[in-house]
Design a protein around this motif. Structure first.
Motif, PDB file in Angstrom:
ATOM      1  N   UNK A  39       0.857  -1.169   0.000  1.00 34.77           N
ATOM      2  CA  UNK A  39       0.000   0.000   0.000  1.00 34.77           C
ATOM      3  C   UNK A  39       0.900   1.228   0.000  1.00 34.77           C
ATOM      4  N   UNK A  40       0.382   2.331  -0.528  1.00 32.37           N
ATOM      5  CA  UNK A  40       1.140   3.580  -0.551  1.00 32.37           C
ATOM      6  C   UNK A  40       0.370   4.630   0.226  1.00 32.37           C
ATOM      7  N   UNK A  41       1.093   5.426   0.987  1.00 36.96           N
ATOM      8  CA  UNK A  41       0.507   6.541   1.732  1.00 36.96           C
ATOM      9  C   UNK A  41       1.086   7.830   1.160  1.00 36.96           C
ATOM     10  N   UNK A  42       0.249   8.628   0.537  1.00 37.36           N
ATOM     11  CA  UNK A  42       0.710   9.842  -0.140  1.00 37.36           C
ATOM     12  C   UNK A  42       0.201  11.079   0.592  1.00 37.36           C
ATOM     13  N   UNK A  43       1.131  11.964   0.948  1.00 40.50           N
ATOM     14  CA  UNK A  43       0.756  13.242   1.544  1.00 40.50           C
ATOM     15  C   UNK A  43       1.643  14.336   0.961  1.00 40.50           C
ATOM     16  N   UNK A  44       1.653  15.500   1.579  1.00 42.34           N
ATOM     17  CA  UNK A  44       2.400  16.629   1.030  1.00 42.34           C
ATOM     18  C   UNK A  44       3.900  16.379   1.003  1.00 42.34           C
ATOM     19  N   UNK A  45       4.377  15.440   1.832  1.00 40.63           N
ATOM     20  CA  UNK A  45       5.810  15.166   1.895  1.00 40.63           C
ATOM     21  C   UNK A  45       6.267  14.094   0.917  1.00 40.63           C
ATOM     22  N   UNK A  46       5.328  13.448   0.221  1.00 43.90           N
ATOM     23  CA  UNK A  46       5.708  12.418  -0.729  1.00 43.90           C
ATOM     24  C   UNK A  46       4.922  11.141  -0.534  1.00 43.90           C
ATOM     25  N   UNK A  47       5.456  10.043  -1.063  1.00 41.19           N
ATOM     26  CA  UNK A  47       4.765   8.753  -1.029  1.00 41.19           C
ATOM     27  C   UNK A  47       5.608   7.725  -0.285  1.00 41.19           C
ATOM     28  N   UNK A  48       4.965   7.007   0.629  1.00 38.24           N
ATOM     29  CA  UNK A  48       5.618   5.949   1.394  1.00 38.24           C
ATOM     30  C   UNK A  48       5.017   4.614   1.020  1.00 38.24           C
ATOM     31  N   UNK A  49       5.876   3.622   0.717  1.00 36.87           N
ATOM     32  CA  UNK A  49       5.422   2.272   0.392  1.00 36.87           C
ATOM     33  C   UNK A  49       5.501   1.388   1.639  1.00 36.87           C
ATOM     34  N   UNK A  50       4.436   0.634   1.888  1.00 43.16           N
ATOM     35  CA  UNK A  50       4.379  -0.260   3.052  1.00 43.16           C
ATOM     36  C   UNK A  50       3.920  -1.633   2.578  1.00 43.16           C
ATOM     37  N   UNK A  51       4.739  -2.674   2.692  1.00 37.81           N
ATOM     38  CA  UNK A  51       4.302  -4.027   2.291  1.00 37.81           C
ATOM     39  C   UNK A  51       3.073  -4.452   3.085  1.00 37.81           C
ATOM     40  N   UNK A  52       2.004  -4.793   2.404  1.00 36.74           N
ATOM     41  CA  UNK A  52       0.741  -5.082   3.091  1.00 36.74           C
ATOM     42  C   UNK A  52       0.832  -6.313   3.981  1.00 36.74           C
ATOM     43  N   UNK A  53       1.652  -7.298   3.599  1.00 32.85           N
ATOM     44  CA  UNK A  53       1.729  -8.550   4.350  1.00 32.85           C
ATOM     45  C   UNK A  53       2.454  -8.397   5.680  1.00 32.85           C
ATOM     46  N   UNK A  54       3.061  -7.229   5.916  1.00 31.04           N
ATOM     47  CA  UNK A  54       3.783  -7.024   7.179  1.00 31.04           C
ATOM     48  C   UNK A  54       2.932  -6.301   8.212  1.00 31.04           C
TER      49      UNK A  54
END
Length: 316
Positions: A39-54
């Motif tokens: 999943x990706x979390x996008x805000x004003x500082x950019x995009x963070x990728x987080x493996x969903x299975x973790x």
């Protein structure tokens, strides 16, 4: 090109074990989408990728938007999702985690449906929390009284240990800032523990509403499980955070609690404790947690294979 919708769902054996996941992740004021199996979390500082299975539980705070595809990959990964208030201190709604076996659910329902075994589980929960005391002869009301005394004693001990002034538990629903620093920390810790317990309960396929101490709420069993670790982990961490500073209590409590949960391997222990409570004799519920298998109920507690017609075995 393979599209997201055409990807096959992961099998149970391909999923990360609950005990090996990050206990919870809190996000706010961002847009959550899917990129492959992350999943990706996008805000004003950019995009963070987080493996969903973790992920054990994803806590969605104010200002979050989540797409259908993000929820899809979280469900495939067996992650729980909860919509919460600011600082993660109020539960609004939850997404159902992936569970394919009803083995522990059936064991839970069997012990819950009988008043004698329901009380036995409540006593076992008390003894898990306070192993120095034998609750075998206590009634339900006596259990509540003993539990209340032990929790009050825990507050006093932690106040003495950390030097934090304690004037009693005060919590105004919907107003996190109404309490003083230690009360805010205790509230934040409790809500995070509910999220962790919710993730484990859902991942094991248990019913969140069939509680043995709590009742009448859709999360009764979640509250039961979370309370197992209140005096050992939740309250001590809360007082330690309050002793450091009265600023930014919510986020600091979440981080400190997350570190303590990971350090003590609480998720692994939580899984074992639930199995011990529902299967106290060490027996194994029928079916494997990893199997995607459907059976039919027959006579004498016998389960027979689904997917076939039994009309030829019945005398009309």
């Amino acid at each position: 090109m393979t599209t997201v919708a055409q990807r096959r769902a992961s099998s149970p054996r391909e999923l990360t074990r609950v005990a090996e996941r990050i206990s919870f992740i809190y996000l706010e004021r961002c847009t959550i989408h899917r990129d492959a199996n992350a999943i990706t979390a996008e805000d004003a500082d950019g995009t963070t990728h987080i493996p969903s299975a973790t992920i054990g539980t994803l806590l969605l705070g104010p200002g979050t938007r989540i797409t259908h595809q993000a929820m899809s990959v979280l469900a495939e990964s067996g992650a729980a999702v909860a919509w919460v208030g600011e600082h993660g201190v109020r539960y609004y709604a939850g997404g159902r985690a992936l569970s394919r076996s009803a083995a522990l659910l059936e064991a839970q329902a069997t012990r819950w449906a009988n008043r004698r075994t329901r009380l036995e589980v409540a006593r076992a929960m008390y003894q898990l929390r306070f192993p120095d005391e034998d609750p075998s002869g206590l009634t339900r009301h006596e259990l509540l009284g003993h539990e209340g005394r032990r929790v009050k004693d825990c507050y006093r001990r932690q106040a003495d240990r950390t030097g934090v002034p304690w004037h009693g538990r005060h919590y105004l629903p919907g107003d996190f800032t109404a309490g003083d620093a230690p009360n805010q920390a205790v509230t934040a810790a409790a809500q995070c523990m509910y999220g962790v317990a919710h993730a484990v309960v859902a991942a094991l396929g248990c019913a969140t509403g069939l509680g043995f101490v709590h009742s009448g709420h859709e999360l009764s069993f979640v509250l039961d499980v979370a309370d197992l670790y209140k005096t050992e982990i939740g309250i001590p961490v809360a007082f330690e955070v309050a002793a450091e500073s009265d600023q930014d209590i919510g986020s600091r409590t979440r981080r400190a609690l997350r570190d303590r949960i990971n350090k003590t391997q609480l998720l692994d222990r939580c899984v074992d404790d639930i199995k011990l409570l529902l299967l106290p004799d060490g027996t194994t519920a029928s079916g494997s947690e990893g199997e995607d298998r459907v059976t039919l109920q027959s006579d004498r507690e016998v389960a027979v294979a689904a997917g076939r017609n039994y009309s030829g075995e019945v005398t009309w």
